[in-house]
Write a protein that holds these residues in place. Structure first.
Motif, short mmCIF file in Angstrom:
data_model
loop_
_atom_site.label_atom_id
_atom_site.label_comp_id
_atom_site.label_asym_id
_atom_site.label_seq_id
_atom_site.Cartn_x
_atom_site.Cartn_y
_atom_site.Cartn_z
N LYS A 149 0.74 -1.23 -0.03
CA LYS A 149 -0.03 -0.05 -0.03
C LYS A 149 0.69 1.31 0.04
O LYS A 149 0.54 2.09 -0.95
CB LYS A 149 -1.05 0.00 1.35
CG LYS A 149 -2.26 -1.25 1.06
CD LYS A 149 -3.05 -0.90 2.13
CE LYS A 149 -4.25 -1.75 2.07
NZ LYS A 149 -5.33 -1.71 3.10
N PRO A 150 1.76 1.30 0.84
CA PRO A 150 2.66 2.82 0.83
C PRO A 150 3.63 2.76 -0.40
O PRO A 150 3.57 3.82 -0.88
CB PRO A 150 3.86 2.62 1.97
CG PRO A 150 3.41 1.07 2.53
CD PRO A 150 2.14 0.51 2.02
N LEU A 151 3.84 1.61 -0.73
CA LEU A 151 4.83 1.55 -2.09
C LEU A 151 4.04 2.25 -3.34
O LEU A 151 4.52 2.59 -4.20
CB LEU A 151 5.48 0.46 -2.41
CG LEU A 151 6.65 -0.02 -1.34
CD1 LEU A 151 7.04 -1.55 -1.73
CD2 LEU A 151 7.65 0.89 -1.48
N ALA A 152 2.67 1.54 -3.38
CA ALA A 152 1.79 1.99 -4.37
C ALA A 152 1.53 3.44 -4.32
O ALA A 152 1.24 4.28 -5.47
CB ALA A 152 0.43 1.44 -4.16
N ARG A 153 1.45 4.21 -3.19
CA ARG A 153 1.22 5.34 -3.03
C ARG A 153 2.43 6.22 -3.59
O ARG A 153 2.32 7.22 -4.48
CB ARG A 153 0.91 5.83 -1.43
CG ARG A 153 -0.34 5.64 -1.22
CD ARG A 153 -0.80 6.18 0.13
NE ARG A 153 -0.09 5.76 1.23
CZ ARG A 153 -0.51 4.63 1.92
NH1 ARG A 153 -1.64 4.23 1.81
NH2 ARG A 153 0.25 4.15 3.17
#
Length: 377
Positions: A149-153
């Motif tokens: 999730k944070p990497l996708a952001r």
């Protein structure tokens, strides 16, 4: 289904092992068998990635992948590629390189091994880019959500994958390249140039493929919206077919470059078992045949749709392999370790997919008609 998909692989295995037994006896048969298992274990995650791309291609290009593609994989990467590397490294003609491989196997092995830093840098950065582009993309299903999730952001930042890959390449050039285990001396320049070549190859082939794939999707959408005009629809259908061919062609090139990157460690690792190029090509070729068949099996069964985390596990395995390839510039890492990492990651992702299906009461959906692949071998 099993015999239809793996029939040619079974036949090639019998013929290959029989030929090995006739040419080199029981020892040769054992060597070819071990090389086949080595190739399958190292490239299992390759089959998952290939299946994700192959299901987007039409029946014609699927056949090309299964026929022409296997010739490129077996004869191109497992037989011709090491000879070309020797010819370039030793600055000799291809015929001389073949003669060297047959008459002076020890020297031939040394020349191929000395080219390892360049090969590892090219393949490592190429594979790392595949992983980075996947992990920085926002997917409908997230396996390790706490990191995805944070990497996708942050992945919304353009060129982030390229920046990370270049940083990794610079770190590799400053740490492992000056103390290369193969070839002797400082390989910083070689690693930098080869890594950049791998990055450029990925951007060019992947970029062109993505461009034509996007054009194909846009034209298909327009075709559906204007389906009322029959003549216009027929004209557009011909246009779409042409675009599909272009998109599929570059996808095919992309698949072959991926296979090449996966085969680097297998070819180098095979020298730990034998330095006979023909036994090597035979053993690795049998393994490559099974990877092609497994790719088809995954598409036909709709496995990637039923077990949604498999692609995640395969991409994590690709990322690990890319880092391992860069590390092998300086350190000796057993192919057993490389293969086990990939198998464990894919097994974990498969297990997570099974648990998810059970929680949702979906033990496995029936494959859709779109997931069927026409066998070309």
């Amino acid at each position: 289904m099993l015999l239809k998909t793996f029939g040619w692989s079974f036949a090639i295995t019998v013929l290959g092992l029989g030929l090995a037994g006739v040419l080199w006896g029981w020892q040769g048969l054992a060597i070819v068998g071990i090389l086949s298992i080595l190739e399958i274990s190292l490239s299992f995650d390759n089959a998952v990635i290939n299946a994700g791309i192959l299901r987007k291609m039409n029946a014609f290009w699927q056949k090309i992948f299964l026929t022409v593609g296997i010739l490129v994989a077996v004869f191109g990467m497992r037989l011709v590629f090491p000879v070309v590397i020797v010819a370039i490294t030793a600055k000799m003609g291809p015929i001389e390189a073949v003669q060297l491989a047959i008459n002076d196997k020890a020297h031939y092995e040394a020349l191929v091994t000395s080219a390892h830093p360049a090969i590892a840098a090219f393949g490592g950065i190429f594979l790392l880019m595949i992983f980075l582009d996947f992990i920085f993309e926002d997917h409908d299903y997230k396996w390790l959500s706490w990191i995805e999730k944070p990497l996708a952001r942050i992945g919304k930042l353009d060129t982030l994958s390229v920046i990370v890959a270049l940083v990794v390449l610079l770190v590799s050039a400053m740490t492992v390249a000056p103390h290369a285990a193969h070839g002797g001396g400082d390989k910083t320049t070689t690693v930098l140039l080869s890594g950049i070549a791998g990055l450029i190859t990925y951007l060019v082939v992947g970029g062109i493929s993505g461009y034509f794939e996007g054009r194909l999707e846009d034209d298909e959408a327009e075709d559906g919206a204007e389906a009322g005009a029959v003549e216009k629809k027929g004209a557009e259908a011909g246009s779409v077919a042409g675009l599909a061919g272009k998109a599929a062609f570059f996808m095919f090139l992309y698949l072959e470059v991926i296979d090449a990157s996966f085969s680097f460690d297998g070819v180098i690792g095979a020298f730990a078992i034998t330095n006979d190029i023909f036994a090597m090509a035979l053993g690795l070729g049998i393994g490559a045949m099974y990877i092609r068949s497994l790719t088809v099996f995954l598409v036909r069964k709709g496995t990637l749709d039923d077990y949604v985390y498999l692609e995640h596990g395969a991409h994590y395995a690709i990322g690990a392999l890319g880092v391992i390839l860069l590390a092998t510039i300086r350190y000796e890492i057993s192919e057993v370790v490389t293969g086990l990492i990939g198998i464990v990651l894919i097994a974990l992702s498969f297990g997570s997919s099974v648990l998810r299906n059970r929680r949702e009461g979906k033990p496995g959906a029936e494959p859709s008609a779109q997931s069927e692949v026409t066998s070309g071998v």
